[in-house]
Design a protein around this motif. Structure first.
Motif, mmCIF file in Angstrom:
data_model
loop_
_atom_site.group_PDB
_atom_site.id
_atom_site.type_symbol
_atom_site.label_atom_id
_atom_site.label_comp_id
_atom_site.label_asym_id
_atom_site.label_seq_id
_atom_site.Cartn_x
_atom_site.Cartn_y
_atom_site.Cartn_z
ATOM 1 N N LYS A 264 0.828 -1.204 0.000
ATOM 2 C CA LYS A 264 0.000 0.000 0.000
ATOM 3 C C LYS A 264 0.864 1.255 0.000
ATOM 4 O O LYS A 264 0.567 2.240 -0.684
ATOM 5 C CB LYS A 264 -0.914 -0.007 1.229
ATOM 6 N N GLU A 265 1.953 1.222 0.781
ATOM 7 C CA GLU A 265 2.862 2.378 0.808
ATOM 8 C C GLU A 265 3.491 2.617 -0.562
ATOM 9 O O GLU A 265 3.796 3.745 -0.923
ATOM 10 C CB GLU A 265 3.944 2.163 1.868
ATOM 11 N N GLU A 266 3.683 1.531 -1.322
ATOM 12 C CA GLU A 266 4.220 1.659 -2.683
ATOM 13 C C GLU A 266 3.180 2.174 -3.667
ATOM 14 O O GLU A 266 3.515 2.560 -4.787
ATOM 15 C CB GLU A 266 4.715 0.306 -3.188
ATOM 16 N N GLY A 267 1.905 2.133 -3.281
ATOM 17 C CA GLY A 267 0.838 2.560 -4.182
ATOM 18 C C GLY A 267 0.397 1.489 -5.161
ATOM 19 O O GLY A 267 -0.241 1.793 -6.167
ATOM 20 N N LEU A 268 0.704 0.217 -4.853
ATOM 21 C CA LEU A 268 0.412 -0.858 -5.799
ATOM 22 C C LEU A 268 -1.063 -0.938 -6.158
ATOM 23 O O LEU A 268 -1.409 -1.197 -7.318
ATOM 24 C CB LEU A 268 0.873 -2.210 -5.227
ATOM 25 N N PHE A 269 -1.947 -0.719 -5.200
ATOM 26 C CA PHE A 269 -3.373 -0.932 -5.444
ATOM 27 C C PHE A 269 -4.116 0.342 -5.862
ATOM 28 O O PHE A 269 -5.327 0.297 -6.058
ATOM 29 C CB PHE A 269 -4.023 -1.541 -4.199
ATOM 30 N N GLU A 270 -3.409 1.448 -6.012
ATOM 31 C CA GLU A 270 -4.072 2.685 -6.436
ATOM 32 C C GLU A 270 -4.614 2.527 -7.859
ATOM 33 O O GLU A 270 -3.882 2.204 -8.788
ATOM 34 C CB GLU A 270 -3.095 3.859 -6.365
ATOM 35 N N GLY A 271 -5.912 2.741 -8.005
ATOM 36 C CA GLY A 271 -6.547 2.621 -9.311
ATOM 37 C C GLY A 271 -6.769 1.189 -9.760
ATOM 38 O O GLY A 271 -7.243 0.959 -10.876
ATOM 39 N N SER A 272 -6.449 0.210 -8.917
ATOM 40 C CA SER A 272 -6.586 -1.195 -9.288
ATOM 41 C C SER A 272 -7.980 -1.700 -8.948
ATOM 42 O O SER A 272 -8.598 -1.281 -7.968
ATOM 43 C CB SER A 272 -5.544 -2.046 -8.546
ATOM 44 N N LYS A 273 -8.481 -2.645 -9.742
ATOM 45 C CA LYS A 273 -9.756 -3.309 -9.467
ATOM 46 C C LYS A 273 -9.555 -4.603 -8.681
ATOM 47 O O LYS A 273 -10.504 -5.334 -8.428
ATOM 48 C CB LYS A 273 -10.497 -3.601 -10.771
ATOM 49 N N VAL A 274 -8.313 -4.892 -8.304
ATOM 50 C CA VAL A 274 -8.019 -6.067 -7.492
ATOM 51 C C VAL A 274 -8.273 -5.726 -6.024
ATOM 52 O O VAL A 274 -7.703 -4.774 -5.500
ATOM 53 C CB VAL A 274 -6.570 -6.540 -7.682
ATOM 54 N N GLY A 275 -9.155 -6.487 -5.380
ATOM 55 C CA GLY A 275 -9.449 -6.247 -3.979
ATOM 56 C C GLY A 275 -8.324 -6.728 -3.073
ATOM 57 O O GLY A 275 -7.448 -7.496 -3.483
#
Length: 342
Positions: free
Chosen positions: A86-97
């Protein structure tokens, strides 16, 4: 309002159980129980183990690659892993829950040279709910989560009244705390690790199905699990549970790595007999080419190929990538898990 692909699918299924939605989820929470060997063996150019283990960074990179591939619907990880990503921003804008493992019973623990899994599973919980939601404790309930609001809670019933009562009491306490924080969960129920003849899969299936219903029948909607994660105990057991109550969304766990054919056959059987999702850990994590196996899992679910042909296609992907397979095509096309032959 749904914020990711898994939530969208679950909403559609709840509204109309006849829809064909099926979710593919990746269980990358093995660090909660697997120790140093968890990421898998380092293999040489000949495809054989070198005697070394992959690092945590290799584990994290596989998660990054699969999330960016954008096929799986949910990524299940530990709290510490989710915080890093999350700190890396991996899930920003992603549709993966996202979800975290909310407890870690002794039955999932597998330190080398231990026998935890040979004794009745004991309930235990490392993860604190506010840590899972925010990464810290000094937050008021009702604050929007910065990490995730979904966790996996795991129970192993063993058929012993005192042991199972202890497990149910811990599960009850977790639900109460989760409701206070607005934290959702899904329920994983393993097959008993002691007390049953493991070859009596039909008896185990009956016991697990009934134990699941006993565990949640007294629970109101606000505290009910979002869905289940359980072993595939054969067509009869899965069909029975799925048909009993269409509101109960059943998911199947992957179990051991097995052959590539085992992976695709389990996926197809899960869909055929009433499950609405799979959560595969080792079947993805320990594959030679995780991205290729996920892509072909989707092709099987979408009806674009069958399990036998998917194995051939997977070996074609390995050849294109210059990866030496662990097994030749003939061996990898074998169904080795007994429950898949029922």
């Amino acid at each position: 309002m749904a914020s990711n692909r898994l939530e969208e699918k679950l909403e559609r299924i709840r509204k109309d159980p006849s829809v064909k939605d099926f979710a593919i989820c990746d269980a990358k929470d093995g660090d909660m129980g697997g120790g140093i060997p968890m990421p898998g063996a380092v293999r040489g150019a000949d495809g054989k183990p070198t005697g070394k283990w992959k690092t945590r960074e290799a584990h994290l990179q596989q998660i990054r690659d699969i999330v960016r591939q954008d096929i799986v619907d949910l990524m299940l990880v530990s709290v510490s892993t989710l915080e890093i990503l999350k700190e890396e921003g991996l899930f920003e804008g992603s549709k993966v829950g996202t979800a975290i493992r909310a407890n870690d019973t002794t039955e999932i623990k597998g330190p080398r040279n231990s026998n935890y899994r040979a004794t009745a599973s004991l309930p235990f919980r490392t993860a604190e709910i506010p840590h899972a939601m925010y990464g810290r404790l000094d937050v008021e309930p009702g604050t929007p989560p910065t990490l995730t609001d979904l966790g996996l809670y795991s129970v192993t019933f063993v058929g012993d009244a005192e042991q199972d009562r202890e497990a149910l009491n811990h599960y009850r306490d977790f639900r109460a705390e989760a409701e206070e924080w607005g934290f959702k969960h899904f329920l994983e129920v393993f097959n008993p690790n002691v007390g049953f003849d493991k070859s009596s899969i039909e008896e185990i299936g009956d016991f697990v199905n009934d134990s699941i219903l006993h565990a949640i029948a007294g629970v109101p909607k606000i505290a009910q699990p979002q869905f289940l994660k359980m072993p595939f105990n054969g067509p009869k057991a899965l069909t029975e549970l799925a048909e009993y109550d269409p509101r109960l969304i059943v998911g199947i766990l992957g179990g051991g790595a097995g052959t590539t054919r085992d992976t695709f056959e389990l996926l197809a059987a899960s869909q055929k007999y009433g499950a609405r999702l799979v959560l595969f850990g080792r079947k993805i994590n320990l594959a030679e080419h995780p991205l290729a196996i996920v892509k072909l899992m989707k092709a099987v679910i979408d009806g674009e190929t069958n399990p036998a042909e998917a194995v051939k296609a997977y070996h074609g992907e390995l050849e294109k990538a210059g990866i030496r397979p662990m097994r030749d095509l003939s061996a990898d096309s074998e169904i080795t898990e007994a429950v898949l032959k029922m």
